[in-house]
Scaffold this active site. Structure first.
Site, PDB file in Angstrom:
ATOM      1  N   CYS A  87       0.842  -1.195   0.000  1.00  0.00           N
ATOM      2  CA  CYS A  87       0.000   0.000   0.000  1.00  0.00           C
ATOM      3  C   CYS A  87       0.877   1.245   0.000  1.00  0.00           C
ATOM      4  CB  CYS A  87      -0.962  -0.053   1.185  1.00  0.00           C
ATOM      5  SG  CYS A  87      -0.730   1.195   2.431  1.00  0.00           S
ATOM      6  N   GLU A  88       0.533   2.160  -0.893  1.00  0.00           N
ATOM      7  CA  GLU A  88       1.398   3.321  -1.062  1.00  0.00           C
ATOM      8  C   GLU A  88       1.224   4.346   0.054  1.00  0.00           C
ATOM      9  OE1 GLU A  88       0.497   4.822  -4.910  1.00  0.00           O
ATOM     10  OE2 GLU A  88      -1.195   6.016  -4.243  1.00  0.00           O
ATOM     11  N   HIS A  89       0.193   4.196   0.864  1.00  0.00           N
ATOM     12  CA  HIS A  89       0.006   5.155   1.961  1.00  0.00           C
ATOM     13  C   HIS A  89       0.871   4.833   3.162  1.00  0.00           C
ATOM     14  CE1 HIS A  89      -4.202   6.210   0.238  1.00  0.00           C
ATOM     15  NE2 HIS A  89      -3.224   6.857  -0.357  1.00  0.00           N
ATOM     16  N   HIS A  90       1.094   3.547   3.409  1.00  0.00           N
ATOM     17  CA  HIS A  90       1.846   3.152   4.609  1.00  0.00           C
ATOM     18  C   HIS A  90       3.050   2.270   4.306  1.00  0.00           C
ATOM     19  CE1 HIS A  90      -2.399   3.828   5.826  1.00  0.00           C
ATOM     20  NE2 HIS A  90      -1.844   4.464   6.821  1.00  0.00           N
ATOM     21  N   GLN A 128      -5.364  -0.555  -3.845  1.00  0.00           N
ATOM     22  CA  GLN A 128      -6.116  -1.685  -4.398  1.00  0.00           C
ATOM     23  C   GLN A 128      -7.042  -1.237  -5.532  1.00  0.00           C
ATOM     24  OE1 GLN A 128      -7.947  -4.268  -1.494  1.00  0.00           O
ATOM     25  NE2 GLN A 128      -9.442  -5.006  -2.989  1.00  0.00           N
ATOM     26  N   HIS A 156      -5.387  -5.856   4.079  1.00  0.00           N
ATOM     27  CA  HIS A 156      -4.345  -4.826   4.115  1.00  0.00           C
ATOM     28  C   HIS A 156      -3.635  -4.796   5.449  1.00  0.00           C
ATOM     29  CE1 HIS A 156      -5.394  -2.531   0.372  1.00  0.00           C
ATOM     30  NE2 HIS A 156      -6.357  -3.420   0.456  1.00  0.00           N
ATOM     31  N   CYS A 158      -2.127  -2.418   6.681  1.00  0.00           N
ATOM     32  CA  CYS A 158      -2.367  -1.157   7.398  1.00  0.00           C
ATOM     33  C   CYS A 158      -3.710  -1.169   8.110  1.00  0.00           C
ATOM     34  CB  CYS A 158      -2.233   0.043   6.457  1.00  0.00           C
ATOM     35  SG  CYS A 158      -3.377   0.059   5.078  1.00  0.00           S
TER      36      CYS A 158
HETATM   37 ZN    ZN Z   1      -2.260   1.611   3.870  1.00  0.00          ZN
END
Ligand code: ZN
Length: 199
Positions: A87-90, A128, A156, A158
């Site tokens: 995941c590119e956020h975390h 996703q 996920h 995260c």
């Molecule tokens: Zn994430």
């Protein structure tokens, strides 16, 4: 395939991260951690240097039946393909299953090619939702099918391991285009996939 990943730079950054959380990067257990993380990033993000459409290979014509008529394979469904992404956020992993359906317009790709293209796209910092769209984009670019449907189910890191720690939760995304966006066709394809996604 070009190795675009700068491992020494990752190693230096991981040493910084360890210092930033108050750790000692020189202690025996962590000594080789920057190197190991750089190694695993090389694998997790190998798709940045690869082309998903090339991974789909040369499409092959459906050809004709023994009776001489055109082959009219209706829907091709490849289901239960395991994938792993980040995941590119975390920068935490998400793991799941992909199901892909398409309605060919005279040409198909080798069945083993679809998971190869998914591997390329998943091995990038991802969302996703975007991954599902990009799988559909690659199939459209390679084959111009009459319809395409991509269903991804994933857990996920995260969500399952931090914050509210919903360890059993999974996320489902559906992308439907062309003929497979028509409600009846979409519902039929989702039933054949056996997914839980609502039509
Ligand atoms: Zn994430």
């Amino acid at each position: 395939m070009g190795d675009a990943i700068d491992r020494p730079r990752i190693e230096a950054a991981v040493r910084e991260l360890l210092l930033a959380i108050g750790e000692d990067p020189e202690r025996p257990g962590l000594e080789r951690t920057p190197e190991r993380v750089a190694e695993s990033f090389g694998e997790l993000f190998a798709g940045l240097a690869a082309d998903p459409v090339a991974a789909l290979g040369e499409p092959v014509p459906l050809g004709t039946t023994d009776a001489g008529g055109a082959t009219t394979s209706d829907t091709v469904i490849v289901r239960d393909l395991a994938f792993r992404s980040v995941c590119e956020h975390h920068l935490l992993p998400f793991l799941g299953t992909a199901h892909v359906a398409y309605v060919p317009d005279g040409r198909v790709v080798g069945l083993g090619r679809i998971p190869a293209a998914i591997d390329v796209l998943a091995a990038r910092p991802q969302l996703q939702e975007r991954l599902a769209d990009e799988i559909a984009d690659a199939l459209e670019a390679a084959l111009a099918p009459r319809g395409v449907l991509v269903v991804l189910e994933a857990a996920h890191g995260c969500v399952t391991s931090r914050g509210a720690r919903q360890s059993q939760s999974s996320t489902v995304t559906v992308v439907a285009r062309g003929l497979l966006a028509e409600p009846a066709r979409r519902a039929e394809a989702i039933t054949l996939i056996g997914g839980r996604a609502d039509a």
